[in-house]
Each structure stands twice: as structure tokens, then as C-alpha cells.
Design an enzyme around this catalytic site. Structure first.
Site, PDB file in Angstrom:
ATOM      1  N   HIS A  83      13.134 -10.986   2.207  1.00 38.20           N
ATOM      2  CA  HIS A  83      11.821 -10.333   2.177  1.00 38.20           C
ATOM      3  C   HIS A  83      11.722  -9.460   0.932  1.00 38.20           C
ATOM      4  CE1 HIS A  83       8.465  -7.736   3.289  1.00 38.20           C
ATOM      5  NE2 HIS A  83       8.112  -8.664   4.150  1.00 38.20           N
ATOM      6  N   GLU A 155       5.007 -14.839  -0.022  1.00 34.05           N
ATOM      7  CA  GLU A 155       4.443 -13.492   0.139  1.00 34.05           C
ATOM      8  C   GLU A 155       4.296 -12.851  -1.234  1.00 34.05           C
ATOM      9  OE1 GLU A 155       7.017 -10.684   2.010  1.00 34.05           O
ATOM     10  OE2 GLU A 155       8.678 -11.260   0.740  1.00 34.05           O
ATOM     11  N   GLY A 161       0.921  -5.042   2.255  1.00 34.13           N
ATOM     12  CA  GLY A 161       0.654  -3.667   2.631  1.00 34.13           C
ATOM     13  C   GLY A 161      -0.329  -2.950   1.734  1.00 34.13           C
ATOM     14  N   SER A 201      -0.951  -9.173   3.715  1.00 31.75           N
ATOM     15  CA  SER A 201      -2.190  -8.596   4.264  1.00 31.75           C
ATOM     16  C   SER A 201      -2.973  -9.606   5.093  1.00 31.75           C
ATOM     17  CB  SER A 201      -3.057  -8.020   3.138  1.00 31.75           C
ATOM     18  OG  SER A 201      -2.404  -6.928   2.512  1.00 31.75           O
ATOM     19  N   GLY A 222       2.592  -8.673   8.811  1.00 36.69           N
ATOM     20  CA  GLY A 222       3.205  -7.360   8.897  1.00 36.69           C
ATOM     21  C   GLY A 222       2.427  -6.414   9.783  1.00 36.69           C
ATOM     22  N   GLY A 223       1.762  -5.439   9.165  1.00 33.78           N
ATOM     23  CA  GLY A 223       1.113  -4.362   9.908  1.00 33.78           C
ATOM     24  C   GLY A 223       0.088  -4.819  10.920  1.00 33.78           C
TER      25      GLY A 223
END
Length: 241
Positions: A83, A155, A161, A201, A222-223
């Protein structure tokens, strides 16, 4: 590095019976190592659990590290390798990524191999060359029979992010280039079967457009995956693929 144990358990109970059947969509939570066993025990029929990283050797005096053998003994199925945050903050290299890929496959873990470029590389127009080198080095000495046991995640670092996302077309073009690299290494038949994800994102509002693209097979999120409702929506979006 999110959630306490109680929060992680609350989350897995909220999602484990609300994701698509595993024969149709593979849904995976890649959790901090401290929660792995708790989530494996509660993953249910259709959810699977992965680790966020692992060491490249079976065992040894590497304080704080976790081996593939340890992960398998916990019932873990997947592991994220390379990552961008691991590369940036913990000095992981293309060479160490390659060693971890080989180790993961050796121990029946599915590696999710992350590749992607910085904003400087994107703006210089050398994204495909940069990613090509990452992919070639990641798959060094990986046999044709083992390639289908791996997953690639593209990615772009500039989209992680930041709230910025590659356009669906940009993401698909780069993923096509990744698939072309795999074709050169292993042939079209194998390359067309390797699952290549987009990460950067991804959220419920853009996942449909991303998954509608020809070469994007899934998403590394992710988030936007931290809340159960969002996680479930993202998993169910794959049903439209």
C-alpha cells in the site's frame, strides 16, 4: 488505524449478513492485525477478512512483525501488500513487495498488490511507465499458475484521502495498461482473469461510474468503508458490474 475492538465488533455484526453472496461478490475487510481473530470468528458466510501487511519471511527476530504463517493460522484469507502508505512511511520497496507476494501465495493468502503514482508522475505523463515497472517487479519469479491467486489494486497516490479521485476514464486507462503488462508477462488468457481494483477516494457516489468501466473489476476503499451503511452500499454496487 481505525476503531477500537468494541467498535470493530459492532461494525462486523452490522455488515456480515448484509453483503452479497460470496459466489457473486468477494467482500473483504482488511483490518488492523490486533482485530483479525475477532473478525474472522464473526465474518459469517459471505464476508472475508484480510490483513493490512505482513513480513516477507516465515519467522525470525523481527519484533512487532507478523508472518504469513501466523495470518493463515488465524484463518485470514487476504493481505494487502505494498500500500502506498506502507511504501511512503515504512520504506517498503518494489523488491520487498515482490518477496511478500511470493510469501503470501506460498501460504495460501491472496495478496492485494498495490501500485500507483504520485501527482508529479501523473502530471509528467509517465504514469504508465512507472506503474509498469512496479507491476513487473512485483511479479518477478511469480509463476503462471500463481498469478490467478493474486489481485492488483491501482491506487494513484494523489487520490488517496484527498477527496480527489481519478476520473473513471483515467482509472480505466491505467488499469488497461496494467493488464497489458500482465499480458506481456503471462499471456492474454491469464491477464484477462486477474482482478484489478481501483482505489483512491472511492465512495458510494462515484463507485457505480468506476465499476461501469471495462477493465475495473472492483474497488479498494479506505475512509468511505468505515461506516456500515456506506460499506454495504459499496459492496452491493459490485452487483451491477
Amino acid at each position: 488505524m481505525h476503531k477500537t475492538r468494541d467498535e470493530a465488533l459492532e461494525f462486523v455484526f452490522a455488515v456480515n449478513n448484509n453483503v452479497p453472496e460470496k459466489e457473486v461478490v468477494e467482500t473483504v475487510i482488511c483490518t488492523p492485525a490486533i482485530f483479525l481473530r475477532d473478525l474472522v470468528k464473526r465474518e459469517g458466510e459471505n464476508l472475508r477478512v484480510g490483513a493490512q501487511t505482513m513480513h516477507e519471511l516465515d519467522q525470525g527476530a523481527y519484533t512487532g512483525e507478523i508472518s504469513a504463517r501466523m495470518l493463515r493460522s488465524y484463518g485470514v484469507d487476504y493481505v494487502v501488500i505494498g500500500h502506498s502508505e506502507r511504501r511512503a512511511y515504512y520504506n517498503e520497496t518494489d523488491e520487498s513487495v515482490n518477496k511478500k507476494v511470493i510469501q503470501a501465495v506460498k501460504h495460501q493468502l491472496t495478496p492485494i498488490i498495490c501500485v500507483g503514482e504520485s501527482l508529479d508522475i501523473r502530471e509528467a505523463g509517465t504514469t504508465n511507465d512507472f506503474v509498469k515497472e512496479q507491476v513487473e517487479k512485483a511479479y518477478l519469479n511469480v509463476s503462471s499458475s500463481d498469478v490467478l491467486k493474486t489481485v492488483v489494486a491501482y491506487e494513484p497516490i494523489w487520490a488517496i484521502g484527498t477527496g480527489r479521485s481519478a476520473t473513471p476514464e483515467q482509472a480505466n486507462d491505467t488499469i488497461k495498461a496494467i493488464r497489458d503488462v500482465l499480458k506481456g508477462l503471462y499471456g492474454a488468457s491469464i491477464a484477462n482473469q486477474v482482478r484489478i481494483l481501483y482505489g483512491g477516494s472511492v465512495k458510494p457516489t462515484n463507485v457505480d461510474d468506476l465499476l461501469a468501466q471495462s477493465d475495473i473489476d472492483g474497488a479498494l476503499v479506505g475512509g468511505a468503508s468505515l461506516e456500515p451503511e456506506s460499506f454495504i452500499a459499496l459492496a452491493n454496487a459490485a452487483l451491477k458490474k
